[in-house]
Motif scaffolding. Sequence first.
Motif, PDB file in Angstrom:
ATOM      1  N   CYS A  72      51.894 -28.836 -32.764  1.00 29.81           N
ATOM      2  CA  CYS A  72      50.583 -28.582 -32.171  1.00 29.81           C
ATOM      3  C   CYS A  72      50.794 -28.014 -30.764  1.00 29.81           C
ATOM      4  CB  CYS A  72      49.804 -29.884 -32.119  1.00 29.81           C
ATOM      5  SG  CYS A  72      48.315 -29.793 -31.116  1.00 29.81           S
ATOM      6  N   CYS A 117      49.263 -31.128 -28.154  1.00 29.36           N
ATOM      7  CA  CYS A 117      49.933 -32.432 -27.986  1.00 29.36           C
ATOM      8  C   CYS A 117      51.398 -32.388 -28.413  1.00 29.36           C
ATOM      9  CB  CYS A 117      49.173 -33.513 -28.734  1.00 29.36           C
ATOM     10  SG  CYS A 117      49.330 -33.372 -30.534  1.00 29.36           S
ATOM     11  N   CYS A 131      52.677 -32.571 -31.307  1.00 25.22           N
ATOM     12  CA  CYS A 131      53.018 -33.382 -32.484  1.00 25.22           C
ATOM     13  C   CYS A 131      53.425 -32.426 -33.613  1.00 25.22           C
ATOM     14  CB  CYS A 131      51.824 -34.239 -32.928  1.00 25.22           C
ATOM     15  SG  CYS A 131      50.498 -33.305 -33.756  1.00 25.22           S
ATOM     16  N   CYS A 189      46.517 -29.361 -33.973  1.00 27.84           N
ATOM     17  CA  CYS A 189      46.414 -30.447 -34.962  1.00 27.84           C
ATOM     18  C   CYS A 189      44.963 -30.916 -35.119  1.00 27.84           C
ATOM     19  CB  CYS A 189      47.327 -31.618 -34.584  1.00 27.84           C
ATOM     20  SG  CYS A 189      46.717 -32.612 -33.218  1.00 27.84           S
ATOM     21  N   CYS A 202      43.558 -32.637 -31.958  1.00 33.07           N
ATOM     22  CA  CYS A 202      43.354 -31.780 -30.778  1.00 33.07           C
ATOM     23  C   CYS A 202      42.244 -30.748 -30.986  1.00 33.07           C
ATOM     24  CB  CYS A 202      44.654 -31.092 -30.385  1.00 33.07           C
ATOM     25  SG  CYS A 202      45.870 -32.232 -29.714  1.00 33.07           S
TER      26      CYS A 202
HETATM   27 ZN   LIG Z   1      47.559 -31.943 -31.183  1.00 30.20          ZN
END
Ligand SMILES: [Zn+2]
Length: 247
Positions: free
Chosen positions: A38, A41, A43, A50, A53
Amino acid sequence: MIEVSARRGLFPKTLTVLKRIFETVKSLLQALLFPKVCIICRCASKDDICSECIKKVTVSPKRHDNVQDIYPFGSIFYYGKYSGELKKAFGRYKFDGEIWLGAAFGRLLYNSFREYFADYSALLYVPASRSGYMQRGFDQCKEVAAVIAKLSGLPIMDTLVSAKVARKQSRLGFRTRQENFGRFVLKDISDFEMQKYYRGKRILLIDDVLTTGSTVRECGQLLVERAGAERVDVMLIATGRADIKPF
Ligand SMILES: [Zn+2]
């Protein structure tokens, strides 16, 4: 004294190069370890933003056709609002050297607008200013445009050039004398390219963030008036303007 000033001149440049190398290695490692993350963030995520987000950004991918007041040479596409997490992610890309984000922004634009690319003969980008390029070591719109070109199959052209860069490289045959009033100039275009990609054609111009619109207006005007394009639509990562609805 001469030696001191020479060192002073050298040091920031060396630092920029080292920073660039560090960021490139970091980006490569990141790409190897985390195939897709992402952009906000970081991730592991199958999407570039993501599912958590995406709730924190104001995304409204849309083509805006009635924008003559801001940009009279075509339509404007943008992905989201230039605020909050999207603004922060863009800042990490443009100013903190996280070059990997360019590909992610390119994918976000391509995926949001994939039904439109067949309308265009060529893809162009707003080139970085000479000082911006010297500071950052990369051209932020070119990185994004290159990914869109790859995904869409459109040819990417480096026809627009920063006027300052063109003046530095005038031996390469830029038409700087007649076009030295603005921030951009057009490279010489061969008759073949002119017919195939420009004259009477629709061009897509990639820029990063829309604020006053003066940058894209200048580029659009050059392409319509000098290269004979029928229209030049603009595609942006984000806009800071509240007058293009809806957000
Ligand atoms: Zn994210």
